[in-house]
Design an enzyme around this catalytic site. Structure first.
Site, PDB file in Angstrom:
ATOM      1  N   HIS A 118       0.878  -1.185   0.000  1.00  0.00           N
ATOM      2  CA  HIS A 118       0.000   0.000   0.000  1.00  0.00           C
ATOM      3  C   HIS A 118       0.909   1.227   0.000  1.00  0.00           C
ATOM      4  CE1 HIS A 118      -3.489   2.383   0.598  1.00  0.00           C
ATOM      5  NE2 HIS A 118      -3.866   2.022   1.806  1.00  0.00           N
ATOM      6  N   ASP A 133       2.539   5.858  -6.591  1.00  0.00           N
ATOM      7  CA  ASP A 133       3.796   5.732  -5.848  1.00  0.00           C
ATOM      8  C   ASP A 133       5.036   5.744  -6.738  1.00  0.00           C
ATOM      9  OD1 ASP A 133       2.646   5.660  -3.375  1.00  0.00           O
ATOM     10  OD2 ASP A 133       2.378   3.492  -3.366  1.00  0.00           O
ATOM     11  N   HIS A 156      -2.380  -2.027  -9.773  1.00  0.00           N
ATOM     12  CA  HIS A 156      -3.391  -1.511  -8.847  1.00  0.00           C
ATOM     13  C   HIS A 156      -4.608  -2.403  -8.898  1.00  0.00           C
ATOM     14  CE1 HIS A 156      -5.997   1.307  -6.755  1.00  0.00           C
ATOM     15  NE2 HIS A 156      -4.882   1.877  -6.330  1.00  0.00           N
TER      16      HIS A 156
HETATM   17  N1  CMC Z   1       5.004  -5.931 -10.746  1.00  0.00           N
HETATM   18  C1  CMC Z   1       4.917  -7.083 -11.460  1.00  0.00           C
HETATM   19  N2  CMC Z   1       3.777  -7.797 -11.592  1.00  0.00           N
HETATM   20  C2  CMC Z   1       2.682  -7.336 -10.960  1.00  0.00           C
HETATM   21  C3  CMC Z   1       2.698  -6.146 -10.215  1.00  0.00           C
HETATM   22  C4  CMC Z   1       3.913  -5.442 -10.120  1.00  0.00           C
HETATM   23  N3  CMC Z   1       4.008  -4.302  -9.418  1.00  0.00           N
HETATM   24  N4  CMC Z   1       1.472  -5.929  -9.698  1.00  0.00           N
HETATM   25  C5  CMC Z   1       0.701  -6.940 -10.108  1.00  0.00           C
HETATM   26  N5  CMC Z   1       1.434  -7.791 -10.864  1.00  0.00           N
HETATM   27  C6  CMC Z   1       0.936  -9.023 -11.512  1.00  0.00           C
HETATM   28  C7  CMC Z   1       0.871 -10.147 -10.483  1.00  0.00           C
HETATM   29  O1  CMC Z   1       2.065 -10.846 -10.437  1.00  0.00           O
HETATM   30  C8  CMC Z   1      -0.295 -10.948 -10.997  1.00  0.00           C
HETATM   31  O2  CMC Z   1       0.178 -11.706 -12.094  1.00  0.00           O
HETATM   32  P1  CMC Z   1      -0.424 -13.180 -12.388  1.00  0.00           P
HETATM   33  O3  CMC Z   1      -1.871 -12.939 -12.734  1.00  0.00           O
HETATM   34  O4  CMC Z   1       0.395 -13.664 -13.524  1.00  0.00           O
HETATM   35  O5  CMC Z   1      -0.231 -13.955 -11.133  1.00  0.00           O
HETATM   36  C9  CMC Z   1      -1.267  -9.890 -11.573  1.00  0.00           C
HETATM   37  O6  CMC Z   1      -0.419  -8.783 -11.910  1.00  0.00           O
HETATM   38  C10 CMC Z   1      -2.329  -9.443 -10.599  1.00  0.00           C
HETATM   39  O7  CMC Z   1      -1.704  -9.110  -9.364  1.00  0.00           O
HETATM   40  P2  CMC Z   1      -2.422  -9.187  -7.952  1.00  0.00           P
HETATM   41  O8  CMC Z   1      -1.409  -9.278  -6.875  1.00  0.00           O
HETATM   42  O9  CMC Z   1      -3.500 -10.234  -7.991  1.00  0.00           O
HETATM   43  O10 CMC Z   1      -3.132  -7.782  -7.894  1.00  0.00           O
HETATM   44  P3  CMC Z   1      -3.793  -7.163  -6.611  1.00  0.00           P
HETATM   45  O11 CMC Z   1      -4.952  -6.380  -7.083  1.00  0.00           O
HETATM   46  O12 CMC Z   1      -4.050  -8.180  -5.561  1.00  0.00           O
HETATM   47  O13 CMC Z   1      -2.654  -6.202  -6.024  1.00  0.00           O
HETATM   48  C11 CMC Z   1      -1.161  -4.395  -5.834  1.00  0.00           C
HETATM   49  C12 CMC Z   1      -2.545  -4.843  -6.314  1.00  0.00           C
HETATM   50  C13 CMC Z   1      -1.096  -2.869  -5.850  1.00  0.00           C
HETATM   51  C14 CMC Z   1      -0.968  -4.857  -4.394  1.00  0.00           C
HETATM   52  C15 CMC Z   1      -0.092  -5.006  -6.750  1.00  0.00           C
HETATM   53  O14 CMC Z   1      -0.241  -4.493  -8.058  1.00  0.00           O
HETATM   54  C16 CMC Z   1       1.333  -4.748  -6.257  1.00  0.00           C
HETATM   55  O15 CMC Z   1       1.839  -5.518  -5.454  1.00  0.00           O
HETATM   56  N6  CMC Z   1       1.996  -3.636  -6.720  1.00  0.00           N
HETATM   57  C17 CMC Z   1       3.294  -3.279  -6.221  1.00  0.00           C
HETATM   58  C18 CMC Z   1       3.130  -2.480  -4.929  1.00  0.00           C
HETATM   59  C19 CMC Z   1       2.603  -1.088  -5.193  1.00  0.00           C
HETATM   60  O16 CMC Z   1       3.069  -0.392  -6.081  1.00  0.00           O
HETATM   61  N7  CMC Z   1       1.653  -0.675  -4.338  1.00  0.00           N
HETATM   62  C20 CMC Z   1       1.088   0.658  -4.389  1.00  0.00           C
HETATM   63  C21 CMC Z   1      -0.341   0.634  -4.842  1.00  0.00           C
HETATM   64  S1  CMC Z   1      -0.935   2.279  -5.295  1.00  0.00           S
HETATM   65  C22 CMC Z   1      -0.953   3.154  -3.852  1.00  0.00           C
HETATM   66  C23 CMC Z   1      -1.957   2.633  -2.909  1.00  0.00           C
HETATM   67  O17 CMC Z   1      -3.162   2.742  -3.164  1.00  0.00           O
HETATM   68  O18 CMC Z   1      -1.544   2.148  -1.869  1.00  0.00           O
END
Ligand code: CMC
Length: 406
Positions: free
Chosen positions: A233, A326, A272
């Protein structure tokens, strides 16, 4: 509601993991249009607020669901100014805790906000006027706490707030000890506006879960800070900048990110839950990064970030992965001389507007949050006397009860 099976075999009952797509409540505060990459606070596009508004006005909009008149804005600003100063005990705590390595800035912020409740006679009063007052108090004071943490981490004494500066300019003044250049004060204001609210994100939801029990505003905000602290987050901005520092030079960026993706590493500042298009806040911050890095001579960080963005969109854009807020905020803030460990506390210093506005909205129309789990454990069994127990061959949990005593 139809009956859901609540006792089942693992994987048998389908449910949206991470509560994806689940509607928690109605709100008038903000709307994230993830497909089109748009964000609105009370119906106003974020681009218009970033261009024309101030943090104080945006906070007013979130709290009271309309833009203020000129007189109202002046009065609201004076209320925020009135609450800026902290009790000396809170400054003392910040100075002591910030010198301890394990106390991260977010942990110090969490405890300092909790401490504030001890100095507020109406902290436990469950009335809308008291909650509204606390929303303004906490939002105003979190800027003072964050600036004091930033200084204390460097062994510097806190600088007391000035009443004649805007919220953003006063924050930079308290952090650096001199009145900021008006351009940087404006950039800070925009950063605060962009982070102020964002639908039902994890920290706002955590705030609301606590508020829904009729707990106080301080406890609710502390829950928000605790949730924002995590790397998935609010903690992603600091890690995104550290990644750029680790990469070092623009010519290393493409190979670095390709290797990271090959190893299935998450690239911080991308992806996201809601946005499946470009995050509008990232676009605004990117445009500020162009000017800020030019002024600071830190263009190489922007260049690296742009290369990473290109590679990520080429590889993962079709999956809906784009830069989020971010990604460029760290480049902008570090070019303004702000240490990366302060990025997440600054995010919190802004998001507290959204937390408290949603908490008030919830208080007007409250119902305690109480979802269910699907039970997938063993069938009903009985307690076994100690002498009859045998250690299983395989532990049922991925962690062991036999960790060495420390
Ligand atoms: N880098 C590489 N691959 C990614 C990333 C990333 N940053 N984010 C998602 N993916 C891939 C993930 O590996 C998955 O692939 P697959 O379907 O092949 O397994 C797919 O995209 C979906 O990911 P998810 O984890 O199911 O997505 P989620 O909705 O549960 O998580 C998230 C959202 C923000 C936690 C995630 O995108 C992430 O970990 N991002 C990096 C951390 C980040 O930048 N966080 C800040 C978010 S914006 C500010 C806020 O609101 O806090």
């Amino acid at each position: 509601m139809s009956e859901v099976k609540l006792v089942a075999k693992p994987g048998e009952v389908q449910f949206p993991k991470g509560l994806e797509g689940v509607i928690a409540r109605e709100t008038t505060k903000s709307y994230v249009d993830g497909q089109r990459g748009r964000l609105y606070y009370h119906g106003i596009p974020i681009e218009e607020l970033a261009e024309n508004s101030t943090y104080e006005e945006t906070f007013f909009l979130l709290l009271y669901d309309r833009l203020p008149t000129e007189g109202e804005l002046e009065y609201f600003k004076s209320r925020m100014v009135q609450y800026r100063e902290l009790p000396s005990e809170v400054y003392d705590y910040i100075c002591k805790a910030s010198s301890r390595y394990n106390d991260t800035p977010m942990s110090v912020l969490r405890t300092a906000v909790s401490m504030l409740a001890s100095f507020d006679d109406s902290a436990e009063e469950d009335s809308l006027p008291a909650h509204e007052r606390e929303a303004i108090k906490i939002t105003s004071r979190m800027a003072t706490i964050t600036a004091a943490i930033g200084r204390a981490r460097k062994g510097l004494a806190p600088i007391h707030p000035r009443p004649d500066l805007s919220h953003a300019a006063n924050f930079l003044y308290m952090l650096f000890g001199e009145e900021p250049d008006p351009y940087y004060a404006r950039v800070m204001d925009v950063i605060l506006i962009l982070h102020a609210d964002h639908g039902c994100n994890a920290s706002t939801f955590a705030t609301l879960v606590v508020k829904s029990t009729l707990s106080d505003m301080y406890s609710s905000v502390v829950a928000g800070i605790a949730a924002l602290k995590g790397p998935l987050h609010g903690g992603a901005n600091q890690r995104a900048l550290r990644m750029l520092k680790e990469i070092g030079e623009p010519e290393n960026a493409e190979a670095w990110v390709l290797k990271a993706l090959e190893k299935k590493r998450r690239i911080m500042g991308f992806g996201h839950r809601v946005y499946k298009a470009y995050d509008p806040r990232a676009r605004i911050l990117h445009d500020y990064a162009v000017e800020v890095t030019k002024r600071a001579g830190t263009e190489k960080y922007l260049k690296m970030a742009e290369i990473i963005e290109r590679v990520m969109i080429e590889r993962l854009g079709k999956k809906g992965i784009f830069p989020n807020v971010d990604f460029y905020s760290g480049v902008v803030m570090s070019s303004m001389g702000i240490d990366d460990e302060l990025f997440t506390p600054i995010f919190a210093t802004s998001r507290v507007a959204g937390w408290t506005a949603h908490a008030l909205e919830q208080r007007v129309d409250n119902r305690i949050y109480r979802p269910r789990f699907v039970y997938v454990g063993p069938e009903i069994d009985h307690w076994v006397p100690l002498e009859e127990r045998v250690k299983p061959e395989k532990e049922p949990t991925p962690f062991t009860p036999l960790e060495k005593l420390v």
